[in-house]
Design a protein around this motif. Structure first.
Motif, PDB file in Angstrom:
ATOM      1  N   CYS A   1      62.557  29.277  24.801  1.00 13.23           N
ATOM      2  CA  CYS A   1      61.955  31.143  25.301  1.00 13.23           C
ATOM      3  C   CYS A   1      61.887  31.405  23.771  1.00 13.23           C
ATOM      4  CB  CYS A   1      64.102  31.586  25.961  1.00 13.23           C
ATOM      5  SG  CYS A   1      64.147  31.222  27.046  1.00 13.23           S
TER       6      CYS A   1
ATOM      7  N   VAL B   1      57.922  38.907  29.224  1.00 12.65           N
ATOM      8  CA  VAL B   1      58.048  37.922  30.087  1.00 12.65           C
ATOM      9  C   VAL B   1      59.832  38.070  31.364  1.00 12.65           C
ATOM     10  CG1 VAL B   1      59.689  35.066  31.118  1.00 12.65           C
ATOM     11  CG2 VAL B   1      57.994  36.202  28.437  1.00 12.65           C
TER      12      VAL B   1
ATOM     13  N   THR C   1      60.552  35.000  36.067  1.00 12.67           N
ATOM     14  CA  THR C   1      59.785  33.787  35.565  1.00 12.67           C
ATOM     15  C   THR C   1      61.125  33.406  34.481  1.00 12.67           C
ATOM     16  OG1 THR C   1      58.354  35.260  35.383  1.00 12.67           O
ATOM     17  CG2 THR C   1      58.172  33.327  34.025  1.00 12.67           C
TER      18      THR C   1
ATOM     19  N   ASP D   1      53.201  36.562  36.557  1.00 11.19           N
ATOM     20  CA  ASP D   1      53.422  37.014  35.092  1.00 11.19           C
ATOM     21  C   ASP D   1      53.037  37.389  33.982  1.00 11.19           C
ATOM     22  OD1 ASP D   1      55.099  38.550  33.075  1.00 11.19           O
ATOM     23  OD2 ASP D   1      56.469  37.368  33.537  1.00 11.19           O
TER      24      ASP D   1
ATOM     25  N   ILE E   1      54.176  36.111  30.235  1.00  9.90           N
ATOM     26  CA  ILE E   1      53.935  34.203  29.860  1.00  9.90           C
ATOM     27  C   ILE E   1      53.512  34.332  29.611  1.00  9.90           C
ATOM     28  CG2 ILE E   1      55.079  34.289  32.185  1.00  9.90           C
ATOM     29  CD1 ILE E   1      52.214  32.254  33.017  1.00  9.90           C
TER      30      ILE E   1
END
Length: 196
Positions: A110, A117, A121, A182, A185
């Motif tokens: 991440c 985000v 997701t 989404d 992202i």
């Protein structure tokens, strides 16, 4: 080595944020910049990321620099282990995070500057992870973040150095594209305008 445990989230937060500082002023830290979250509440960028990560991943390791004391405080408040690294290189950050959690069953990578985000997701990519595969969020504009590496990629991740990211590991036969709608992202914070 100790027993294999569930996959771990690696939150990469050791970058210098030069482009953000060029626009916002020397010493500005984009991870601490305020932005309106998906729930409409204003928080720092790094707090939005950690909040959105939700309960999907129990173990979280945040990689950052020693002088980022406020980032460290936020990370600890959200239950993260904090690993200090004196390098802005993506490869160094990934390697250091994997070293710190070598017994994990994989790593959900991440980025600390991607506050949009969704929790859904993160959970979807995390749940899709298996040892021999790289799971990657995929939407209408192609691949984005987060990316989940199964434990089979441990040795390759430990070989990363400097600013060499893990994209070279994305061989088609290993990739699992996790469909999502989404747009978060793709949205990282490079400049103050990206906070809106």
């Amino acid at each position: 080595m100790s027993a294999i445990i569930a996959p771990c989230a690696l939150i990469l937060a050791a970058g210098e944020g030069r482009r953000f500082q060029e626009a916002a002023g020397q010493g500005s830290d984009k991870l601490l910049a305020r932005c309106r979250g998906l729930d409409g509440i204003e928080r720092s960028v790094i707090e939005q990321v950690l909040r959105n990560l939700g309960e999907a991943v129990e173990r979280r390791v945040l990689i950052t620099r020693a002088h980022k004391t406020q980032v460290i405080e936020v990370a600890q408040a959200y239950g993260c282990e904090v690993v200090l690294l004196d390098s802005a290189g993506m490869g160094d950050s990934l390697r250091t995070g994997v070293e710190a959690s070598a017994n994990a069953d994989g790593w959900l990578v991440c980025l600390g500057d991607m506050p949009f985000v969704t929790a859904g997701t993160f959970a979807k990519v995390y749940r899709s992870m298996v040892p021999e595969r790289i799971s990657i969020a995929h939407g209408p504009q192609g691949q984005g973040h987060p990316v989940g590496f199964g434990r089979a990629f441990r040795e390759q991740l430990l070989q990363l150095r400097g600013d060499q990211g893990a994209r070279r590991l994305f061989a088609e036969e290993h990739l699992h594209r996790v469909a999502c709608d989404d747009l978060g992202i793709y949205r990282d914070v490079d400049r103050p305008d990206d906070l809106i």
